[in-house]
Design a protein around this motif. Structure first.
Motif, short mmCIF file in Angstrom:
data_model
loop_
_atom_site.label_atom_id
_atom_site.label_comp_id
_atom_site.label_asym_id
_atom_site.label_seq_id
_atom_site.Cartn_x
_atom_site.Cartn_y
_atom_site.Cartn_z
N GLN A 37 43.29 40.76 41.87
CA GLN A 37 44.35 41.41 42.73
C GLN A 37 45.15 41.16 43.80
O GLN A 37 46.41 41.36 44.24
CB GLN A 37 43.14 42.65 43.95
N GLU A 53 49.66 41.89 44.04
CA GLU A 53 50.16 41.80 44.01
C GLU A 53 51.54 41.04 45.19
O GLU A 53 52.53 41.19 45.75
CB GLU A 53 49.41 42.18 46.06
N CYS A 98 53.79 40.79 42.82
CA CYS A 98 55.20 41.94 42.99
C CYS A 98 55.98 41.54 43.71
O CYS A 98 57.41 41.96 43.67
CB CYS A 98 53.88 43.14 42.72
N ASN A 110 56.09 46.39 38.66
CA ASN A 110 54.84 47.31 38.54
C ASN A 110 54.00 46.88 39.29
O ASN A 110 53.11 46.10 37.61
CB ASN A 110 55.16 48.40 37.64
N THR A 151 50.47 47.47 38.85
CA THR A 151 49.85 48.32 38.05
C THR A 151 49.75 47.69 36.30
O THR A 151 48.54 46.60 35.98
CB THR A 151 49.83 49.75 37.09
N LEU A 153 48.60 43.81 37.04
CA LEU A 153 47.46 43.55 36.89
C LEU A 153 47.27 43.49 35.78
O LEU A 153 46.13 42.35 35.68
CB LEU A 153 46.85 45.01 38.09
N GLU A 154 47.71 44.74 35.18
CA GLU A 154 47.14 44.30 33.36
C GLU A 154 47.61 43.19 32.19
O GLU A 154 46.68 42.15 31.62
CB GLU A 154 47.58 45.14 32.50
#
Length: 226
Positions: free
Chosen positions: A151, A155, A158, A169, A171, A174-175
């Motif tokens: 996580q 961040e 990003c 993005n 999300t 993270l994927e």
């Protein structure tokens, strides 16, 4: 007279994507007055060249040939491919994802191996990547395995992309990061794993300066044992 490569000191910093390897490696190298090797950039440059040349990314030998013919240069913040600064382009997620996939190819890894080892010149080298301590410089006197919570890494990436003007993005990142971690850990050739004698540093809750200090402290300890 320059030292023989085998006696030039090397600090390797391996770890998953967006763990801060590159930033930490550059800061540590600055403190020591050493050279740096961003091995990931070589794989990203190969991926970018594959895209630009329309080479079949599933053809392992063709991808390796692209790597052998790369016209690459590093000048400060610039990453040159055939004379063009592509530092921003190679940080795009599409390039990073392709680099992660082709990095599993044995012919490509072999093609880049000696090119990476050639960066080992006096007074010393800080090399970051995923197999610097396990494959490229197994005799390095200090091997660091830099980790961070996924996580926190997503961040950071990003924020980094947005600061450079790219849309991002959290999300999706993270994927992608979880999928990339899975690929890197489970690939047949040079999987992402800490060297048996590596020192693990968790940067999840550390600042850049704190992480750099930990690495430099580990180097001081390693020097005392020589």
């Amino acid at each position: 007279m320059s030292k023989h490569p085998a006696v030039v000191p090397v600090i390797t910093i391996d770890g998953p994507t967006a763990s801060g390897k590159g930033t930490i490696a550059h800061r540590v190298a600055q403190q020591l007055g050493w050279h740096t090797l961003d091995s990931g950039a070589l794989y990203r440059l190969t991926a970018l060249a594959v895209q630009q040349q329309g080479v079949d990314a599933f053809d392992e030998l063709a991808v390796a040939q692209v790597a052998l013919r790369l016209d690459v240069g590093f000048q400060g913040e610039q990453v040159l491919l055939s004379g063009q600064d592509v530092a921003a382009l190679i940080r795009q997620e599409s390039v990073g994802n392709l680099a992660s996939k082709v990095a599993a190819y044995a012919p490509l890894r072999q093609a880049l191996l000696e090119r990476q080892r050639a960066f080992r010149v006096a007074p010393g080298l800080v090399a970051d990547g995923r197999d610097m301590g396990t494959v490229v410089f197994p005799d390095a006197p200090l091997k660091v395995f830099l980790v961070a919570d996924v996580q926190a890494r997503a961040e950071r990436r990003c924020k980094q992309l947005k600061e450079k003007g790219f849309s991002a993005n959290l999300t999706g990142l993270l994927e992608d990061m979880r999928a990339r971690d899975e690929r890197d850990r489970n690939r047949a050739n040079a999987p992402l794993v800490a060297a048996h004698d590596a020192k693990t540093v968790d940067s999840s809750c550390l600042s850049i300066d704190e992480t750099v200090k930990q690495v430099l402290d580990l180097w001081s300890e390693a020097c005392k044992k020589v």
